[in-house]
Design a protein around this motif. Structure first.
Motif, PDB file in Angstrom:
ATOM      1  N   ASP A 292      40.910  28.114  38.884  1.00 36.66           N
ATOM      2  CA  ASP A 292      41.845  29.207  38.283  1.00 36.66           C
ATOM      3  C   ASP A 292      42.437  29.870  39.271  1.00 36.66           C
ATOM      4  OD1 ASP A 292      39.080  29.692  36.025  1.00 36.66           O
ATOM      5  OD2 ASP A 292      40.843  28.707  35.367  1.00 36.66           O
ATOM      6  N   THR A 293      42.209  29.776  40.438  1.00 38.49           N
ATOM      7  CA  THR A 293      43.085  30.793  41.520  1.00 38.49           C
ATOM      8  C   THR A 293      44.537  30.552  41.586  1.00 38.49           C
ATOM      9  OG1 THR A 293      41.122  30.577  42.865  1.00 38.49           O
ATOM     10  CG2 THR A 293      43.013  31.039  44.084  1.00 38.49           C
ATOM     11  N   GLY A 294      45.064  31.539  41.725  1.00 40.30           N
ATOM     12  CA  GLY A 294      46.330  31.479  41.572  1.00 40.30           C
ATOM     13  C   GLY A 294      47.243  32.932  41.492  1.00 40.30           C
ATOM     14  N   LEU A 295      48.445  32.871  41.175  1.00 35.58           N
ATOM     15  CA  LEU A 295      49.196  34.018  40.986  1.00 35.58           C
ATOM     16  C   LEU A 295      49.688  34.173  39.487  1.00 35.58           C
ATOM     17  CD1 LEU A 295      50.409  36.682  42.398  1.00 35.58           C
ATOM     18  CD2 LEU A 295      52.491  34.905  42.754  1.00 35.58           C
ATOM     19  N   TYR A 296      49.199  35.025  38.601  1.00 33.07           N
ATOM     20  CA  TYR A 296      49.383  35.160  37.145  1.00 33.07           C
ATOM     21  C   TYR A 296      50.629  36.097  36.776  1.00 33.07           C
ATOM     22  CZ  TYR A 296      45.014  32.522  36.424  1.00 33.07           C
ATOM     23  OH  TYR A 296      44.246  31.567  36.315  1.00 33.07           O
TER      24      TYR A 296
ATOM     25  N   GLN B 220      55.897  40.332  38.345  1.00 32.91           N
ATOM     26  CA  GLN B 220      55.918  39.986  39.838  1.00 32.91           C
ATOM     27  C   GLN B 220      54.760  39.277  40.010  1.00 32.91           C
ATOM     28  OE1 GLN B 220      54.811  42.954  38.653  1.00 32.91           O
ATOM     29  NE2 GLN B 220      53.044  43.109  39.606  1.00 32.91           N
ATOM     30  N   GLY B 221      53.752  39.138  38.956  1.00 31.73           N
ATOM     31  CA  GLY B 221      52.446  38.494  39.297  1.00 31.73           C
ATOM     32  C   GLY B 221      51.282  39.417  39.914  1.00 31.73           C
ATOM     33  N   THR B 222      50.158  38.878  39.629  1.00 30.05           N
ATOM     34  CA  THR B 222      49.077  39.487  40.219  1.00 30.05           C
ATOM     35  C   THR B 222      48.047  38.335  40.564  1.00 30.05           C
ATOM     36  OG1 THR B 222      47.119  41.019  39.526  1.00 30.05           O
ATOM     37  CG2 THR B 222      47.676  39.620  37.774  1.00 30.05           C
ATOM     38  N   GLN B 223      47.649  38.564  41.717  1.00 27.28           N
ATOM     39  CA  GLN B 223      46.595  37.216  42.289  1.00 27.28           C
ATOM     40  C   GLN B 223      45.230  37.357  41.855  1.00 27.28           C
ATOM     41  OE1 GLN B 223      47.751  35.003  44.564  1.00 27.28           O
ATOM     42  NE2 GLN B 223      45.792  33.926  44.301  1.00 27.28           N
ATOM     43  N   VAL B 224      44.967  35.956  41.245  1.00 25.21           N
ATOM     44  CA  VAL B 224      43.390  35.972  40.959  1.00 25.21           C
ATOM     45  C   VAL B 224      42.849  34.702  42.050  1.00 25.21           C
ATOM     46  CG1 VAL B 224      41.941  34.980  39.212  1.00 25.21           C
ATOM     47  CG2 VAL B 224      43.756  36.560  38.611  1.00 25.21           C
TER      48      VAL B 224
END
Length: 127
Positions: A90-94, A119-123
């Motif tokens: 699930d790691t990624g930019l959402y 702009q996205g949020t990093q998980v």
């Protein structure tokens, strides 16, 4: 102008939870389907979930079904993504997205149906 601002990302352990938020402005929020999409190292750009303008219909990708829940608050102009039982993949930019056309649900999976992204949020999910 349209603005979508994501927040809530961060580092979580496998099996943990995070709640993403997307604050929207510059348009009549309750008229539009909203969605979440992610950019992951393994699968590239992947659609995650979408919710109808009034919140009555939701759709979620098979890869996150049973673990992720989308919701919205049309008073706060915010859409949420509750992520439980997180996995390393699930790691990624959402990214939060706004559908181009207002109105009733007509689906929310196609990338070309969206006109604005945040702009996205990093998980990051790691032990």
């Amino acid at each position: 102008q349209v603005q979508l601002v994501e927040s809530g990302g961060g580092l979580a352990q496998p099996g943990g939870s995070l709640r993403l938020s997307c604050a929207a402005s510059g348009f009549f929020f309750s008229d539009y389907t909203m969605g979440w999409r992610r950019q992951t190292p393994g699968k590239g750009l992947e659609w995650v979930s979408a919710i109808s303008n009034d919140g009555s219909v939701t759709d979620v990708a098979d890869s996150v079904k049973g673990r992720f829940t989308i919701s919205r608050d049309n008073v706060k102009n915010t859409v949420y993504l509750q992520m439980n039982s997180l996995k390393p993949e699930d790691t990624g930019l959402y990214y939060c997205q706004k559908l181009k056309s207002p109105g009733r649900w007509s689906g929310g999976r196609k990338i070309d149906d969206y006109d604005y992204w945040g702009q996205g949020t990093q998980v990051s999910v790691s032990s």
